[in-house]
Design a protein around this motif. Structure first.
Motif, PDB file in Angstrom:
ATOM      1  N   TYR A 418       5.719  -5.565   5.911  1.00  0.00           N
ATOM      2  CA  TYR A 418       5.613  -4.805   6.456  1.00  0.00           C
ATOM      3  C   TYR A 418       6.816  -4.397   7.771  1.00  0.00           C
ATOM      4  N   LEU A 451      11.305  -2.074  12.328  1.00  0.00           N
ATOM      5  CA  LEU A 451      10.139  -0.975  11.400  1.00  0.00           C
ATOM      6  C   LEU A 451       8.940  -2.221  11.316  1.00  0.00           C
ATOM      7  N   ARG A 453       5.471  -0.884   9.287  1.00  0.00           N
ATOM      8  CA  ARG A 453       4.858  -0.142   8.678  1.00  0.00           C
ATOM      9  C   ARG A 453       3.812  -1.309   8.200  1.00  0.00           C
ATOM     10  N   THR A 459       5.047   4.025  10.233  1.00  0.00           N
ATOM     11  CA  THR A 459       6.115   3.374  10.475  1.00  0.00           C
ATOM     12  C   THR A 459       6.130   4.510  11.669  1.00  0.00           C
ATOM     13  N   ASP A 461       8.852   2.839  14.784  1.00  0.00           N
ATOM     14  CA  ASP A 461      10.455   2.378  14.849  1.00  0.00           C
ATOM     15  C   ASP A 461      10.657   1.816  16.240  1.00  0.00           C
TER      16      ASP A 461
END
Length: 604
Positions: A418, A451, A453, A459, A461
């Motif tokens: 992730y 990044l 997740r 997500t 960023d």
């Protein structure tokens, strides 16, 4: 004229001369034999009568039924074929013949006879249902879908017809309509285990792995885990961005069933998503050996191999803004893969910039135009699924100016499913205007991007940067942009999010670039993608929000929009085109900028 045709003509003549015999009663001796289960005896009795009186159609039908009971399906079908020729308008005979052909393993003949029966009795739902099943069996998926739609018009509450249409819609690529049908069917029959598995699988086909996994979670609560559910769950994990978890869960399943094709397929997909190209290629070789002509194997092969193909790329860029700056840039670069993990590259570029005289962005000597260019050599290496390193080194040159070194080093890390961490340092000319180029302002940029997740739908960023400039200036930057998957369909994806962007410079210099002490922008963002088949797509990105620097009295409106077309995603030739537009309200008026890019890729 052969013997068979003579027999049929004789039979037709007998029937026409003795119509009453067609309606004669079944002999009691035959019925007694049937009731006693003495099928061969009953068949012998009926054949004896038919040898003397071939016009007894009801006995031919009963004989065919007995042959079917005895497992002599081909003989039963042959007997009914003779009756169907004699009675071409009898829907029931054609329907019986259809079932006989099906029992004999003749799907095409079964479908043909069933369609004839349905043509003769178009309001009979049993005929339409059987035809739909046989069309699916014969591989006539489009016809099967049409037949299920016809059946639902005759019997709107028929749950099985709804399930049949859901399946055929999925097989023909109408995954969005299929999902709708599965949902409606499961409302009627929530305990259908197989349909619930199929429902989750179709969600995966249209790219919604998160929804598919939620369906499987509900499946486990209802029925418990089973091999079919476990196999699909790891497939959805691999496709949805959790390849390491998928591989971990997959290992015991493969140990229990090492030859399972679907599990092997999932393993290749997971290895590809987990940055293990050599292992993924090895797995592809096995799949192609076992099922060389399977479409799903061909498609996975394209996904796995395309990023590893050597290529040449030609890129053209154009930019123009309301500050009277325009630029043209051409880049040619080539990448050669020495192995699935190692590549070398070479490239070069040339850029021409111009600004109107008096704009303050023209060259330091007052000229309006200036050019610069450069070239580089580079290499990249993936050491493991966790780490890849790459870099390039070259020389740049300013028109009527000095040569200088350009370079880039980059590390890509994936410590967990992730999280991706990208670290980059780059040195290049800060070519934002003819003045900046003529001043030979060079930037050394340092970037760290994460990044994250936290879930399959989310997500985050995050980018942090710090730059130093050859003119003594310094710049800091921070970007936070979380987004969520909102829509995944067979033809369209949509993500929505927010983005906040902060940056600032230590000094306000007159060197041809925008250098506020602090700039901030906050926007709502949208990311849309239209799937024009597997090989083409159209993307749209938009941001709508407010922005401010220290010279503004308050926040001002700003918008961004970018449109990108991708054609030939997995082909030898790929074309990418993009158009971008930005608009910013300022104290002194509106600033807007436009850019376009065309990129042509040839893969080898």
């Amino acid at each position: 004229m052969n013997r068979k045709i003579w027999c049929f003509l004789a039979l037709l003549l007998i029937i026409s001369l003795h119509p009453a015999q067609v309606r004669a009663e079944v002999p009691e001796s035959g019925l007694r034999a049937e009731m006693a289960g003495e099928w061969e005896e009953a068949l012998s009795i009926y054949r004896g009568i038919l040898s003397q009186d071939p016009g007894r159609i009801e006995l031919r039908v009963r004989s065919a039924d007995i042959l079917s009971r005895l497992g002599r399906a081909q003989e039963a079908a042959q007997s009914l074929e003779e009756v169907a020729i004699i009675t071409p308008g009898d829907a029931d005979i054609h329907f019986r013949l259809s079932r006989a052909h099906a029992a004999a393993g003749n799907p095409r003949k079964a479908l043909q006879s069933c369609l004839r029966a349905s043509e003769l009795a178009p309001e009979n739902p049993e005929y339409v249902r059987t035809c739909a099943v046989q069309a699916s069996w014969a591989g006539e998926t489009d016809l099967a879908r049409t037949l299920y739609e016809r059946l639902l018009s005759l019997a709107p509450e028929d749950a099985d017809a709804l399930l049949g249409r859901a399946r055929t819609r999925a097989w023909t690529g109408e995954v969005d309509l299929s999902v709708r049908d599965y949902r409606a069917y499961l409302e009627k029959k929530p305990e259908d285990r197989e349909a619930r598995i199929e429902y989750a699988r179709v969600q995966g086909w249209r790219g919604d792995s998160a929804e598919g996994l939620e369906i499987l979670e509900d499946y486990r609560k209802r029925f418990g885990a089973d091999p079919q559910e476990e196999a699909l769950r790891v497939r959805l994990l691999a496709a949805g961005g959790r390849p390491r978890q998928a591989l971990s869960d997959l290992n015991p399943l493969l140990e229990a069933d090492p030859g399972n094709f679907d599990l092997r397929y999932t393993r290749v997909l997971a290895l590809h998503r987990d940055n293990s190209p050599a292992d993924a290629l090895e797995g592809m070789a096995y799949l192609e050996k076992v099922r060389p002509d399977a479409p799903e194997v061909r498609d996975l092969g394209l996904v796995v191999r395309t990023p590893l193909r050597s290529r040449i790329e030609l890129t053209g860029n154009y930019y123009n803004d309301s500050d009277d700056i325009s630029s043209y840039r051409g880049t040619l670069e080539g990448t050669l893969f020495l192995s699935p993990e190692t590549a070398v590259e070479i490239g070069g570029f040339r850029e021409e910039l111009s600004a109107d005289h008096g704009s303050g962005l023209e060259r330091s000597d007052g000229g309006e135009d200036i050019g610069h260019g450069g070239y580089w050599l580079g290499a990249s290496r993936r050491f493991s699924p966790v780490l890849a390193l790459g870099g390039r080194l070259g020389r740049g040159v300013v028109e009527d100016g000095d040569d200088y070194w350009i370079y880039r080093v980059r590390a890509d890390l994936r410590p967990a499913d992730y999280v991706d961490l990208i670290l980059e340092r780059e040195r290049e000319l800060y070519a934002l205007s003819p003045r900046a180029v003529s001043e030979e302002v060079r930037r050394t940029a340092n970037r760290a991007r994460i990044l994250w997740r936290p879930g399959l739908r989310y997500t985050v960023d995050l980018t942090a940067g710090y730059d130093t400039f050859s003119d003594g200036n310094r710049r800091w930057e921070a970007i936070l942009a979380p987004r969520r998957q909102v829509l995944r369909t067979g033809s369209f994806n949509l993500d929505l999010g927010v983005a906040t962007w902060w940056f600032g410079f230590d000094e306000d210099l007159d060197h041809g670039y925008y250098d506020p002490g602090t700039y901030q922008r906050h926007a709502l963002t949208a990311f849309g993608y239209w799937k024009i088949g597997d090989d083409h797509g159209l993307g749209l990105t938009a941001g709508l929000g407010v922005q401010k620097d220290e010279e503004m009295s308050g926040y001002r409106f700003g918008e961004d929009v970018a449109l990108e077309g991708i054609f030939g995603i997995f082909s030898d030739w790929m074309l990418r085109t993009s158009l971008s537009y930005a608009d910013r309200d300022q104290e002194s008026g509106s600033f807007d900028g436009f850019s376009a890019q065309v990129k042509l890729t040839r893969r080898f």
